[in-house]
Structures are given as structure tokens and as C-alpha cells.
Scaffold this motif. Structure first.
Motif, PDB file in Angstrom:
ATOM      1  N   GLU A  35      55.175  85.973  61.344  1.00  0.00           N
ATOM      2  CA  GLU A  35      53.943  85.506  60.883  1.00  0.00           C
ATOM      3  C   GLU A  35      53.697  84.650  62.644  1.00  0.00           C
ATOM      4  O   GLU A  35      54.553  84.253  63.204  1.00  0.00           O
ATOM      5  CB  GLU A  35      54.061  84.465  59.764  1.00  0.00           C
ATOM      6  CG  GLU A  35      53.209  83.969  59.563  1.00  0.00           C
ATOM      7  CD  GLU A  35      53.561  82.269  58.775  1.00  0.00           C
ATOM      8  OE1 GLU A  35      52.568  81.701  58.279  1.00  0.00           O
ATOM      9  OE2 GLU A  35      54.163  82.597  58.171  1.00  0.00           O
ATOM     10  N   TYR A  36      52.743  85.422  62.868  1.00  0.00           N
ATOM     11  CA  TYR A  36      52.230  84.337  63.719  1.00  0.00           C
ATOM     12  C   TYR A  36      51.753  82.649  63.711  1.00  0.00           C
ATOM     13  O   TYR A  36      50.320  82.379  62.761  1.00  0.00           O
ATOM     14  CB  TYR A  36      51.390  84.310  64.562  1.00  0.00           C
ATOM     15  CG  TYR A  36      50.991  86.153  64.930  1.00  0.00           C
ATOM     16  CD1 TYR A  36      52.385  86.174  66.178  1.00  0.00           C
ATOM     17  CD2 TYR A  36      51.131  87.214  64.508  1.00  0.00           C
ATOM     18  CE1 TYR A  36      52.251  87.632  66.914  1.00  0.00           C
ATOM     19  CE2 TYR A  36      51.318  88.823  64.632  1.00  0.00           C
ATOM     20  CZ  TYR A  36      51.595  88.691  66.249  1.00  0.00           C
ATOM     21  OH  TYR A  36      52.288  89.920  66.166  1.00  0.00           O
ATOM     22  N   CYS A  37      52.283  81.986  63.962  1.00  0.00           N
ATOM     23  CA  CYS A  37      51.576  80.350  64.181  1.00  0.00           C
ATOM     24  C   CYS A  37      51.278  79.665  65.330  1.00  0.00           C
ATOM     25  O   CYS A  37      52.208  80.118  66.159  1.00  0.00           O
ATOM     26  CB  CYS A  37      52.751  79.646  63.230  1.00  0.00           C
ATOM     27  SG  CYS A  37      53.257  80.454  62.101  1.00  0.00           S
ATOM     28  N   ALA A  38      50.445  78.645  65.705  1.00  0.00           N
ATOM     29  CA  ALA A  38      50.682  77.999  66.720  1.00  0.00           C
ATOM     30  C   ALA A  38      50.243  76.256  66.261  1.00  0.00           C
ATOM     31  O   ALA A  38      49.738  76.027  65.068  1.00  0.00           O
ATOM     32  CB  ALA A  38      49.321  78.304  66.687  1.00  0.00           C
ATOM     33  N   MET A  39      50.757  75.470  67.125  1.00  0.00           N
ATOM     34  CA  MET A  39      50.292  73.983  67.097  1.00  0.00           C
ATOM     35  C   MET A  39      50.610  73.704  68.397  1.00  0.00           C
ATOM     36  O   MET A  39      50.591  73.574  69.687  1.00  0.00           O
ATOM     37  CB  MET A  39      51.097  73.659  66.281  1.00  0.00           C
ATOM     38  CG  MET A  39      52.716  73.466  66.596  1.00  0.00           C
ATOM     39  SD  MET A  39      53.884  73.669  65.672  1.00  0.00           S
ATOM     40  CE  MET A  39      55.467  73.183  66.033  1.00  0.00           C
ATOM     41  N   ARG A  40      49.702  71.912  68.581  1.00  0.00           N
ATOM     42  CA  ARG A  40      49.813  71.468  70.290  1.00  0.00           C
ATOM     43  C   ARG A  40      51.609  71.608  70.278  1.00  0.00           C
ATOM     44  O   ARG A  40      52.168  71.663  69.549  1.00  0.00           O
ATOM     45  CB  ARG A  40      49.934  70.004  69.333  1.00  0.00           C
ATOM     46  CG  ARG A  40      48.815  69.981  69.344  1.00  0.00           C
ATOM     47  CD  ARG A  40      47.346  70.007  70.511  1.00  0.00           C
ATOM     48  NE  ARG A  40      47.345  68.587  71.448  1.00  0.00           N
ATOM     49  CZ  ARG A  40      47.426  67.920  71.551  1.00  0.00           C
ATOM     50  NH1 ARG A  40      46.626  67.568  70.932  1.00  0.00           N
ATOM     51  NH2 ARG A  40      47.762  67.210  73.112  1.00  0.00           N
ATOM     52  N   ASN A  41      51.251  71.586  71.718  1.00  0.00           N
ATOM     53  CA  ASN A  41      52.935  71.881  72.446  1.00  0.00           C
ATOM     54  C   ASN A  41      53.576  70.655  72.630  1.00  0.00           C
ATOM     55  O   ASN A  41      53.409  70.358  74.006  1.00  0.00           O
ATOM     56  CB  ASN A  41      52.078  72.603  74.033  1.00  0.00           C
ATOM     57  CG  ASN A  41      54.211  73.447  74.314  1.00  0.00           C
ATOM     58  OD1 ASN A  41      54.913  73.121  73.683  1.00  0.00           O
ATOM     59  ND2 ASN A  41      54.069  73.274  75.883  1.00  0.00           N
ATOM     60  N   VAL A  42      53.134  69.273  71.658  1.00  0.00           N
ATOM     61  CA  VAL A  42      53.269  68.263  72.664  1.00  0.00           C
ATOM     62  C   VAL A  42      54.346  67.909  70.906  1.00  0.00           C
ATOM     63  O   VAL A  42      53.912  66.931  69.834  1.00  0.00           O
ATOM     64  CB  VAL A  42      52.686  67.249  72.871  1.00  0.00           C
ATOM     65  CG1 VAL A  42      52.813  65.488  72.858  1.00  0.00           C
ATOM     66  CG2 VAL A  42      51.941  67.421  73.819  1.00  0.00           C
ATOM     67  N   CYS A  43      55.477  66.658  71.094  1.00  0.00           N
ATOM     68  CA  CYS A  43      56.257  66.459  70.129  1.00  0.00           C
ATOM     69  C   CYS A  43      55.618  64.744  69.710  1.00  0.00           C
ATOM     70  O   CYS A  43      55.461  63.818  71.468  1.00  0.00           O
ATOM     71  CB  CYS A  43      57.726  66.537  70.407  1.00  0.00           C
ATOM     72  SG  CYS A  43      58.483  64.894  69.270  1.00  0.00           S
ATOM     73  N   PRO A  44      55.560  64.339  68.767  1.00  0.00           N
ATOM     74  CA  PRO A  44      54.548  62.904  68.391  1.00  0.00           C
ATOM     75  C   PRO A  44      55.673  62.018  69.271  1.00  0.00           C
ATOM     76  O   PRO A  44      55.037  61.229  68.806  1.00  0.00           O
ATOM     77  CB  PRO A  44      53.971  62.888  67.429  1.00  0.00           C
ATOM     78  CG  PRO A  44      55.181  63.792  66.380  1.00  0.00           C
ATOM     79  CD  PRO A  44      55.218  65.314  67.700  1.00  0.00           C
ATOM     80  N   HIS A  45      56.911  62.257  69.227  1.00  0.00           N
ATOM     81  CA  HIS A  45      58.285  61.116  69.779  1.00  0.00           C
ATOM     82  C   HIS A  45      57.960  60.555  70.326  1.00  0.00           C
ATOM     83  O   HIS A  45      57.719  59.012  70.500  1.00  0.00           O
ATOM     84  CB  HIS A  45      59.375  61.455  69.309  1.00  0.00           C
ATOM     85  CG  HIS A  45      60.230  60.297  69.034  1.00  0.00           C
ATOM     86  ND1 HIS A  45      61.738  60.835  70.009  1.00  0.00           N
ATOM     87  CD2 HIS A  45      60.591  59.487  68.652  1.00  0.00           C
ATOM     88  CE1 HIS A  45      62.094  60.495  69.889  1.00  0.00           C
ATOM     89  NE2 HIS A  45      61.656  58.987  69.280  1.00  0.00           N
ATOM     90  N   GLN A  46      58.325  61.460  71.658  1.00  0.00           N
ATOM     91  CA  GLN A  46      57.789  61.125  73.000  1.00  0.00           C
ATOM     92  C   GLN A  46      57.229  61.822  74.024  1.00  0.00           C
ATOM     93  O   GLN A  46      57.537  61.620  75.022  1.00  0.00           O
ATOM     94  CB  GLN A  46      59.412  60.606  73.845  1.00  0.00           C
ATOM     95  CG  GLN A  46      59.165  58.973  72.266  1.00  0.00           C
ATOM     96  CD  GLN A  46      61.135  58.883  72.771  1.00  0.00           C
ATOM     97  OE1 GLN A  46      62.152  59.338  74.276  1.00  0.00           O
ATOM     98  NE2 GLN A  46      61.767  57.610  73.265  1.00  0.00           N
ATOM     99  N   GLY A  47      56.422  62.736  73.359  1.00  0.00           N
ATOM    100  CA  GLY A  47      56.244  64.069  74.611  1.00  0.00           C
ATOM    101  C   GLY A  47      56.622  64.973  75.151  1.00  0.00           C
ATOM    102  O   GLY A  47      56.295  65.774  76.436  1.00  0.00           O
ATOM    103  N   ALA A  48      57.298  65.785  74.270  1.00  0.00           N
ATOM    104  CA  ALA A  48      58.097  66.724  75.102  1.00  0.00           C
ATOM    105  C   ALA A  48      57.199  67.773  74.370  1.00  0.00           C
ATOM    106  O   ALA A  48      56.660  67.938  73.672  1.00  0.00           O
ATOM    107  CB  ALA A  48      60.177  66.924  73.929  1.00  0.00           C
ATOM    108  N   ARG A  49      58.049  68.879  75.037  1.00  0.00           N
ATOM    109  CA  ARG A  49      57.182  70.407  74.882  1.00  0.00           C
ATOM    110  C   ARG A  49      57.666  70.985  74.125  1.00  0.00           C
ATOM    111  O   ARG A  49      58.951  71.242  74.272  1.00  0.00           O
ATOM    112  CB  ARG A  49      56.698  70.706  76.584  1.00  0.00           C
ATOM    113  CG  ARG A  49      56.875  70.516  77.359  1.00  0.00           C
ATOM    114  CD  ARG A  49      55.861  71.240  78.728  1.00  0.00           C
ATOM    115  NE  ARG A  49      55.293  72.275  78.450  1.00  0.00           N
ATOM    116  CZ  ARG A  49      55.258  73.591  78.833  1.00  0.00           C
ATOM    117  NH1 ARG A  49      56.821  73.655  79.520  1.00  0.00           N
ATOM    118  NH2 ARG A  49      54.857  74.460  79.087  1.00  0.00           N
TER     119      ARG A  49
END
Length: 117
Positions: A35-49
Motif C-alpha cells: 500500500e502507498y501512503c504519504a505524510m509530512r516528513n516532520v516529527c511533531p515532537h522535535q522536528g526530525a525528518r
């Protein structure tokens, strides 16, 4: 708006890639089940890719003393502090509804992976 990302044959089950769409960075994932999925490439905790993290499974709720592993290839783990996100909807597996990553619809059209925003 539609964005053609790549050809279907450019991704394998369990793979991920970082994509820039305008000023946003998105991580595209092909889960272990294809399955293909996509999401923002930023962790909401401290901004890691998140694209630098591990695409894996996780321990599921189970009885005391029992450990059940599941969601193989459906969880993206932050590389910095190991926060886990369900790639199908961006929701953190940590029980805090605010810990979510924006997800995007992904389709396959004429042999291409297309991201919709």
C-alpha cells in the motif's frame, strides 16, 4: 492538486522516499503489504525528518506478559526519539491525539504514484 511522484516500479514493499512539493517535504512509503501512503516528513515532537527513520512494525495491545508484534511495514519510527506513527493516517501510536502528522491521499494512475493535496 495532483503531484506525480514516481513510477510504480521505482518503489519496493518496505521502502520510503522523501519528496519536496513546493515548500513542504513529504515522505512517501510503500508498506510491506504494497500500500502507498504519504505524510509530512516532520516529527511533531522535535522536528526530525521521518524519512530518516525506520519503517517497521510495533508491539500491539495484548494480555499481560504477552507480546504480539504487528503492523509490519506500516509504522514509521522517528530517528531521534523513536516516536511511532501509523503511515496510513499519520496518527502517533502514543496515546496523545495531538501527536499526529498530516497525511495525504496517494493513488496509482497509469503506472505512476500520484500524491493529492
Amino acid at each position: 492538486m495532483k503531484h506525480v511522484v514516481c513510477k510504480v516500479e521505482e518503489m519496493e514493499p518496505g521502502s520510503k522516499r522523501s519528496i519536496r512539493i513546493g515548500s513542504r517535504e513529504v515522505v512517501l512509503v510503500m508498506t510491506g503489504s504494497g500500500e502507498y501512503c504519504a505524510m509530512r516528513n516532520v516529527c511533531p515532537h522535535q522536528g526530525a525528518r521521518l524519512s530518516d527513520g525506520e519503517l517497521t512494525g510495533t508491539t500491539l495491545p495484548s494480555c499481560a506478559g504477552e507480546y504480539t508484534y504487528g503492523k509490519e511495514g506500516g509504522v514509521l519510527r522517528c530517528p531521534w526519539h523513536r516516536w511511532e506513527f501509523d503511515v496510513s493516517n499519520g496518527q502517533s501510536l502514543f496515546p496523545d491525539p495531538r501527536s499526529r502528522v498530516k497525511s495525504y491521499e496517494v493513488t496509482v494512475e497509469d503506472g505512476h504514484i500520484v500524491l493529492h493535496d
